[in-house]
Design a protein around this motif. Structure first.
Motif, PDB file in Angstrom:
ATOM      1  N   PHE A 283       0.982  -1.171  -0.083  1.00 51.75           N
ATOM      2  CA  PHE A 283      -0.009   0.073  -0.024  1.00 51.75           C
ATOM      3  C   PHE A 283       0.763   1.354   0.058  1.00 51.75           C
ATOM      4  O   PHE A 283       0.722   2.248   0.651  1.00 51.75           O
ATOM      5  N   ILE A 284       1.871   1.260  -0.760  1.00 57.85           N
ATOM      6  CA  ILE A 284       2.957   2.327  -0.994  1.00 57.85           C
ATOM      7  C   ILE A 284       1.907   3.725  -1.438  1.00 57.85           C
ATOM      8  O   ILE A 284       2.490   4.791  -0.973  1.00 57.85           O
ATOM      9  N   CYS A 285       1.077   3.368  -2.279  1.00 58.65           N
ATOM     10  CA  CYS A 285       0.371   4.798  -2.715  1.00 58.65           C
ATOM     11  C   CYS A 285      -0.702   3.943  -3.618  1.00 58.65           C
ATOM     12  O   CYS A 285      -1.153   3.009  -4.021  1.00 58.65           O
ATOM     13  N   GLY A 291      -8.698   3.654  -7.658  1.00 57.71           N
ATOM     14  CA  GLY A 291      -8.307   2.306  -7.915  1.00 57.71           C
ATOM     15  C   GLY A 291      -7.760   1.569  -6.649  1.00 57.71           C
ATOM     16  O   GLY A 291      -7.524   2.105  -5.867  1.00 57.71           O
ATOM     17  N   ALA A 292      -7.195   0.445  -6.896  1.00 65.05           N
ATOM     18  CA  ALA A 292      -6.587  -0.427  -5.922  1.00 65.05           C
ATOM     19  C   ALA A 292      -5.288   0.268  -5.615  1.00 65.05           C
ATOM     20  O   ALA A 292      -4.513   0.701  -6.406  1.00 65.05           O
ATOM     21  N   ALA A 293      -4.846   0.241  -4.273  1.00 68.42           N
ATOM     22  CA  ALA A 293      -3.546   0.664  -3.772  1.00 68.42           C
ATOM     23  C   ALA A 293      -2.390  -0.047  -4.289  1.00 68.42           C
ATOM     24  O   ALA A 293      -2.620  -1.410  -4.677  1.00 68.42           O
ATOM     25  N   LEU A 294      -1.299   0.305  -4.611  1.00 68.29           N
ATOM     26  CA  LEU A 294      -0.267  -0.421  -5.300  1.00 68.29           C
ATOM     27  C   LEU A 294       0.797  -0.858  -4.248  1.00 68.29           C
ATOM     28  O   LEU A 294       1.012   0.168  -3.214  1.00 68.29           O
ATOM     29  N   HIS A 295       1.520  -1.483  -4.414  1.00 68.33           N
ATOM     30  CA  HIS A 295       2.427  -2.303  -3.456  1.00 68.33           C
ATOM     31  C   HIS A 295       3.911  -2.320  -4.337  1.00 68.33           C
ATOM     32  O   HIS A 295       4.043  -2.238  -5.519  1.00 68.33           O
ATOM     33  N   LEU A 296       4.899  -2.148  -3.276  1.00 68.66           N
ATOM     34  CA  LEU A 296       6.375  -2.074  -3.916  1.00 68.66           C
ATOM     35  C   LEU A 296       7.042  -3.336  -3.513  1.00 68.66           C
ATOM     36  O   LEU A 296       7.149  -3.574  -2.104  1.00 68.66           O
ATOM     37  N   GLN A 297       7.407  -4.094  -4.158  1.00 65.06           N
ATOM     38  CA  GLN A 297       8.227  -5.111  -3.875  1.00 65.06           C
ATOM     39  C   GLN A 297       9.630  -5.348  -4.936  1.00 65.06           C
ATOM     40  O   GLN A 297       9.390  -5.190  -5.949  1.00 65.06           O
ATOM     41  N   ALA A 298      10.733  -5.422  -3.906  1.00 64.45           N
ATOM     42  CA  ALA A 298      12.184  -5.662  -5.028  1.00 64.45           C
ATOM     43  C   ALA A 298      13.022  -6.284  -3.909  1.00 64.45           C
ATOM     44  O   ALA A 298      12.775  -6.580  -2.794  1.00 64.45           O
TER      45      ALA A 298
END
Length: 613
Positions: A283-285, A291-298
């Motif tokens: 739920f980074i932004c 729309g749906a919240a975006l996630h950051l994975q790295a």
């Protein structure tokens, strides 16, 4: 100075600030009031306008990014228009604005605060830790700064000490302090190099140590090279990857930026012991259109981090090479290479140092505590407790005056041992010139405008003569404190003018006095608030105990033999406690506690007596 007066050494670091002292002849780190040795250099103002310092400030940084300040040391003493500050503005989640004198101010708690004020909040916390340790007031300290700090940055640090209620006995260079701690109690003879790579700055110093004499041969560094730069490279990598996938720039979201910083720092630390680190920020932004919240994975590997920051490691080696050249010493001639600062735990830095010096660096000092310990040793020596220790430091940057054509004539070159004095003779550049302006500059650039202006003054009333025939003698004096005095004299008439250079931190003396008074009032209010909070907790506890005791007494036959007025007195005391409970009056709360305590003693005595019957 009273012999028993507590003396402390402070490392006002970028990522961790530490306070130390000398006890029973040994330097020791003072634990803070939570029992932890290291205090993050983070300051914040909470939603209810309460000031937070250290770990408690760091814990709320993600939800309160605009009111949480970190890395203030990188900004102290700098001009708002400088390229370092302008570069920093792109990644800082808190607001930085220009002051009246092109100094910078940090917007926090609805006010524009100078960087010395921010630093003073950290110093006050460390001062409180020391006072809790000693059980009495602490008013004097030695504070360390990066070796390559200029006069403005050093003066700003001293101003922070004044605001915090500390007399700064001396400002000493961080690598020099580390060398003091390294050599304390040891028989060390020879030259050593100290490489200090911390959260915000990098310094290199070469010292000659012999029988308790610590003689700095050369020093240099970069006041904008440190762990923050490694963090920023990781942040840029994460931001670029997210933008490539989702087309959104996370740097525009202050809360997201703070989360990225926190994740970058954790990944960097992890990669000192493992080969890869997983960054997971759910739920980074939320997309601008909804729309749906975006996630950051790295997943960041150590190899990738080293590739992203290879130029930073090269700068470390390049600066080291330059300083050793100025010292006139080859790497093989050094007795020891000492690594200082949290960033020296990074495998790539250790590898780079090992490769350059072709030896294992010293691991006999704590990289994050050694600077504060060295400052404490210097404070101990200044108090006359160690007469065998002698520190001979150097001026980190050249000093000179502006001359015709916009150039600089150096009078005292960098790495000159202080205290020192030097004189140069100049001549007038215009026919029949009656006045000469002396502009005192600090720095290494040959052009005047590229150096730091420390101060200026005018020598007037010169005799009229063709240019070049009136000779002006300019003398620089630097004392052990690093205070610069400059005088100019007409060699023909003896006419003299002088100035004591006190570099400005952007604060006038009037502003400093006002800020010091505001800090005093804040501390008094904070102390009153803490006393009120403590008394209210005590009052609530006593009230509960009195109610319980009253209930038990009423269950005993005949009230357990209580005096006729005991229960009414207790009920009156409870009613009085309810009335004064929220009063801003420590004395009233204390009296209410005393009344409840007396009633409780009587009620409990009755209960015990009734139980025996």
């Amino acid at each position: 100075m009273a012999e028993s007066e507590p003396l402390i050494g402070i490392d006002l670091g970028t990522t961790n600030s530490i306070v130390a002292t000398v006890q029973d002849g040994q330097p020791v780190v003072i634990k803070n009031r939570t029992g932890v040795a290291l205090t993050p250099s983070v300051v914040a103002v909470s939603k209810n306008a309460k000031r937070l310092v250290g770990s408690i400030a760091k814990r709320q940084a993600i939800t309160n990014p605009q009111e949480t300040v970190y890395a203030a040391k990188r900004l102290i003493g700098r001009k708002f228009s400088s390229h370092e500050v302008q570069d920093a503005l792109r990644s800082l989640p808190y607001a930085v604005v220009a002051g009246q004198h092109d100094d910078l101010r940090i917007r926090m708690g609805g006010r524009d605060l100078s960087v010395p004020e921010i630093s003073a909040m950290i110093l006050q916390e460390l001062k409180a830790d020391a006072e809790a340790h000693f059980g009495r007031p602490v008013t004097k300290a030695v504070v360390t700064v990066p070796a390559y700090f200029n006069d403005a940055q050093r003066q700003a640090t001293k101003d922070a000490g004044r605001i915090a209620g500390l007399e700064v006995l001396r400002i000493i260079n961080e690598p020099t302090a580390a060398a003091l701690a390294y050599g304390f109690g040891r028989t060390v003879n020879g030259r050593v190099a100290v490489l200090d790579l911390g959260g915000g700055t990098f310094d290199v110093s070469v010292l000659e140590i012999s029988q308790g004499v610590f003689d700095v041969v050369a020093t240099g560094g970069d006041t904008y090279l440190g762990g923050e730069d490694w963090d920023n490279r990781i942040i840029e990598w994460l931001v670029f990857g997210f933008a490539k996938e989702h087309g959104l720039d996370l740097r525009k979201d202050r809360m997201a930026l703070q989360r990225l910083k926190d994740a970058a720092e954790k990944a960097k630390v992890e990669l000192s012991s493992v080969r890869e680190s997983h960054v997971n920020l759910p739920f980074i932004c939320t997309p601008p259109g909804g729309g749906a919240a975006l996630h950051l994975q790295a997943t960041l590997t150590r190899d990738k981090l080293e590739d992203l920051t290879s130029d930073l490691a090269e700068r470390v080696v390049g600066i080291t090479t330059e300083v050793l050249g100025e010292a006139g010493v080859r790497p093989s001639e050094l007795k020891e290479v000492i690594l200082v600062g949290g960033m020296t735990r990074m495998p790539k830095i250790v590898e780079a140092v090992r490769g350059y010096f072709r030896r294992e660096p010293c691991k006999g000092v704590h990289p994050e505590e050694v600077v504060a310990l060295g400052a404490a040793i210097q404070a101990h020596a200044l108090a006359g407790q160690d007469s065998e220790l002698l520190l001979l430091d150097v001026t980190p940057q050249s000093l000179g005056v502006a001359i015709a054509g916009g150039y600089v004539r150096r009078v005292i070159p960098k790495n000159t041992t202080v205290p020192t004095s030097a004189t140069e003779v100049f001549a007038t550049s215009k026919d029949f010139q009656r006045t000469v302006k002396i502009m005192v500059l600090q720095g290494e650039h040959e052009m005047a405008q590229a150096n730091e202006l420390l101060g200026e003054f005018a020598l007037t009333g010169l005799r009229e003569a063709p240019r070049g025939q009136v000779e002006i003698e300019v003398t620089f004096d630097i004392n052990a404190e690093g205070i610069v005095s400059v005088s100019a004299k007409d060699r023909g008439t003896g006419l003299r003018q002088s100035i004591t250079v006190t570099a400005s931190s952007g604060l006038t003396e009037e502003e400093l006095k006002r800020i010091i008074e505001e800090q005093r009032e804040y501390l008094l209010a904070a102390r009153l608030s803490e006393e009120l909070k403590t008394k209210r907790v005590e009052l609530d506890s006593l009230a509960r105990d009195v109610v319980d005791a009253l209930t038990r007494a009423r269950l005993l036959p005949g009230g357990g033999g209580l005096a006729a007025d005991a229960m009414p007195r207790a009920e009156q005391a409870l009613e009085h406690a309810r009335r004064v409970r929220d009063a801003e009056d420590v004395a009233a709360l204390t009296r209410a506690c005393e009344l409840l305590s007396g009633c409780l003693t009587q009620l409990r005595g009755s209960a015990q007596s009734g139980a025996r019957r």
